[in-house]
Scaffold this motif. Structure first.
Motif, mmCIF file in Angstrom:
data_model
loop_
_atom_site.group_PDB
_atom_site.id
_atom_site.type_symbol
_atom_site.label_atom_id
_atom_site.label_comp_id
_atom_site.label_asym_id
_atom_site.label_seq_id
_atom_site.Cartn_x
_atom_site.Cartn_y
_atom_site.Cartn_z
ATOM 1 N N TRP A 106 0.830 -1.202 0.000
ATOM 2 C CA TRP A 106 0.000 0.000 0.000
ATOM 3 C C TRP A 106 0.868 1.258 0.000
ATOM 4 O O TRP A 106 0.582 2.218 -0.718
ATOM 5 C CB TRP A 106 -0.971 0.001 1.182
ATOM 6 C CG TRP A 106 -2.167 -0.846 0.910
ATOM 7 C CD1 TRP A 106 -2.453 -2.068 1.443
ATOM 8 C CD2 TRP A 106 -3.229 -0.549 0.003
ATOM 9 N NE1 TRP A 106 -3.620 -2.544 0.913
ATOM 10 C CE2 TRP A 106 -4.130 -1.630 0.044
ATOM 11 C CE3 TRP A 106 -3.508 0.526 -0.840
ATOM 12 C CZ2 TRP A 106 -5.289 -1.670 -0.730
ATOM 13 C CZ3 TRP A 106 -4.665 0.491 -1.611
ATOM 14 C CH2 TRP A 106 -5.546 -0.598 -1.557
ATOM 15 N N ALA A 107 1.940 1.260 0.775
ATOM 16 C CA ALA A 107 2.802 2.440 0.850
ATOM 17 C C ALA A 107 3.448 2.750 -0.501
ATOM 18 O O ALA A 107 3.520 3.907 -0.907
ATOM 19 C CB ALA A 107 3.876 2.238 1.914
ATOM 20 N N LYS A 108 3.916 1.730 -1.183
ATOM 21 C CA LYS A 108 4.576 1.937 -2.474
ATOM 22 C C LYS A 108 3.605 2.323 -3.585
ATOM 23 O O LYS A 108 4.011 2.892 -4.588
ATOM 24 C CB LYS A 108 5.330 0.671 -2.901
ATOM 25 C CG LYS A 108 6.614 0.456 -2.165
ATOM 26 C CD LYS A 108 7.328 -0.763 -2.716
ATOM 27 C CE LYS A 108 8.690 -0.930 -2.105
ATOM 28 N NZ LYS A 108 9.378 -2.114 -2.646
ATOM 29 N N SER A 109 2.345 1.991 -3.389
ATOM 30 C CA SER A 109 1.366 2.193 -4.461
ATOM 31 C C SER A 109 1.091 3.660 -4.768
ATOM 32 O O SER A 109 0.730 3.999 -5.886
ATOM 33 C CB SER A 109 0.038 1.513 -4.100
ATOM 34 O OG SER A 109 -0.666 2.273 -3.122
ATOM 35 N N MET A 110 1.239 4.508 -3.775
ATOM 36 C CA MET A 110 0.935 5.938 -3.933
ATOM 37 C C MET A 110 -0.535 6.175 -4.322
ATOM 38 O O MET A 110 -0.871 7.212 -4.866
ATOM 39 C CB MET A 110 1.863 6.589 -4.952
ATOM 40 C CG MET A 110 3.350 6.469 -4.616
ATOM 41 S SD MET A 110 3.801 7.213 -3.046
ATOM 42 C CE MET A 110 3.623 8.925 -3.453
ATOM 43 N N GLU A 111 -1.382 5.209 -4.032
ATOM 44 C CA GLU A 111 -2.806 5.369 -4.335
ATOM 45 C C GLU A 111 -3.449 6.273 -3.302
ATOM 46 O O GLU A 111 -3.001 6.359 -2.153
ATOM 47 C CB GLU A 111 -3.495 4.001 -4.385
ATOM 48 C CG GLU A 111 -3.056 3.193 -5.574
ATOM 49 C CD GLU A 111 -3.910 1.967 -5.799
ATOM 50 O OE1 GLU A 111 -5.042 1.901 -5.282
ATOM 51 O OE2 GLU A 111 -3.435 1.067 -6.513
ATOM 52 N N ARG A 112 -4.478 6.923 -3.692
ATOM 53 C CA ARG A 112 -5.162 7.904 -2.852
ATOM 54 C C ARG A 112 -5.573 7.332 -1.502
ATOM 55 O O ARG A 112 -5.408 7.967 -0.472
ATOM 56 C CB ARG A 112 -6.380 8.456 -3.589
ATOM 57 C CG ARG A 112 -7.204 9.403 -2.742
ATOM 58 C CD ARG A 112 -8.378 9.954 -3.500
ATOM 59 N NE ARG A 112 -7.849 11.021 -4.355
ATOM 60 C CZ ARG A 112 -8.424 11.445 -5.452
ATOM 61 N NH1 ARG A 112 -9.536 10.879 -5.857
ATOM 62 N NH2 ARG A 112 -7.911 12.419 -6.144
ATOM 63 N N GLU A 113 -6.105 6.136 -1.503
ATOM 64 C CA GLU A 113 -6.602 5.535 -0.259
ATOM 65 C C GLU A 113 -5.544 4.730 0.491
ATOM 66 O O GLU A 113 -5.857 4.063 1.482
ATOM 67 C CB GLU A 113 -7.831 4.669 -0.537
ATOM 68 C CG GLU A 113 -7.562 3.393 -1.295
ATOM 69 C CD GLU A 113 -7.554 3.548 -2.816
ATOM 70 O OE1 GLU A 113 -7.568 2.520 -3.487
ATOM 71 O OE2 GLU A 113 -7.527 4.673 -3.331
ATOM 72 N N ALA A 114 -4.290 4.784 0.063
ATOM 73 C CA ALA A 114 -3.226 3.964 0.658
ATOM 74 C C ALA A 114 -3.058 4.234 2.156
ATOM 75 O O ALA A 114 -2.948 3.297 2.948
ATOM 76 C CB ALA A 114 -1.909 4.176 -0.075
ATOM 77 N N GLY A 115 -3.026 5.491 2.555
ATOM 78 C CA GLY A 115 -2.847 5.817 3.971
ATOM 79 C C GLY A 115 -3.994 5.313 4.823
ATOM 80 O O GLY A 115 -3.778 4.759 5.908
ATOM 81 N N GLU A 116 -5.196 5.501 4.330
ATOM 82 C CA GLU A 116 -6.384 5.045 5.053
ATOM 83 C C GLU A 116 -6.390 3.515 5.176
ATOM 84 O O GLU A 116 -6.685 2.962 6.237
ATOM 85 C CB GLU A 116 -7.630 5.514 4.304
ATOM 86 C CG GLU A 116 -8.914 5.361 5.063
ATOM 87 C CD GLU A 116 -10.062 5.993 4.300
ATOM 88 O OE1 GLU A 116 -11.075 5.290 4.121
ATOM 89 O OE2 GLU A 116 -9.944 7.167 3.876
ATOM 90 N N ARG A 117 -6.030 2.845 4.094
ATOM 91 C CA ARG A 117 -6.002 1.380 4.106
ATOM 92 C C ARG A 117 -4.913 0.875 5.065
ATOM 93 O O ARG A 117 -5.138 -0.065 5.832
ATOM 94 C CB ARG A 117 -5.753 0.863 2.682
ATOM 95 C CG ARG A 117 -5.878 -0.617 2.565
ATOM 96 C CD ARG A 117 -7.321 -1.082 2.804
ATOM 97 N NE ARG A 117 -7.310 -2.497 3.075
ATOM 98 C CZ ARG A 117 -7.818 -3.073 4.157
ATOM 99 N NH1 ARG A 117 -8.451 -2.373 5.068
ATOM 100 N NH2 ARG A 117 -7.737 -4.360 4.334
ATOM 101 N N ALA A 118 -3.747 1.511 5.036
ATOM 102 C CA ALA A 118 -2.650 1.115 5.938
ATOM 103 C C ALA A 118 -3.069 1.311 7.395
ATOM 104 O O ALA A 118 -2.770 0.466 8.245
ATOM 105 C CB ALA A 118 -1.395 1.917 5.627
#
Length: 138
Positions: A106-118
């Motif tokens: 998730w961290a490497k993905s740089m996707e918008r929801e990455a922080g929320e998912r992590a």
């Protein structure tokens, strides 16, 4: 893995080499995941077949992380959890190392929801740790 000689059977090292080849040289984690799924299917119908293990899953999870594909990593993670919880694969119980691979994806993905998912994944780890599972303590 196709066998030409019925006297030769692939073992864990054979499959590990195949997975590493698909991940490393070929850069094809989908093929590595397919090999891993075949291992799981083969063991489900033949107890004598090679048993899937955490290290094999970790290899493919890391590959999805490198490919910046967190959803593929999470799907594989959920498969691992299901095999552990519903099918009795005790050696597939996710550890902090497993969760870290998922968080890394998730961290490497740089996707918008990455922080929320992590954050949700970390909270789940904390909940498990509070319930006594020290193997996933963040």
């Amino acid at each position: 893995l196709q066998q030409e000689d019925s006297n030769v059977t692939p073992n864990r090292i054979t499959y590990l080499a195949l997975i590493n080849a698909w991940i490393g040289g070929a850069g094809r984690p989908e093929k590595a995941e397919s090999v891993l799924k075949d291992i799981c299917k083969n063991h489900a119908v033949n107890d004598a077949a090679i048993r899937p293990d955490r290290d094999l899953f970790h290899k493919v999870l890391a590959a999805w992380s490198d490919q910046k594909s967190p959803r593929r990593a999470e799907s594989l993670f959920l498969m691992m959890v299901e095999l552990h919880e519903r099918h009795g694969y005790t050696d597939l119980k996710p550890t902090v190392e497993t969760y870290n691979r998922l968080l890394n994806a998730w961290a490497k993905s740089m996707e918008r929801e990455a922080g929320e998912r992590a954050d949700l994944i970390l909270r789940q780890m904390e909940d498990f740790a509070r319930a006594g599972d020290k193997d996933v303590c963040p």
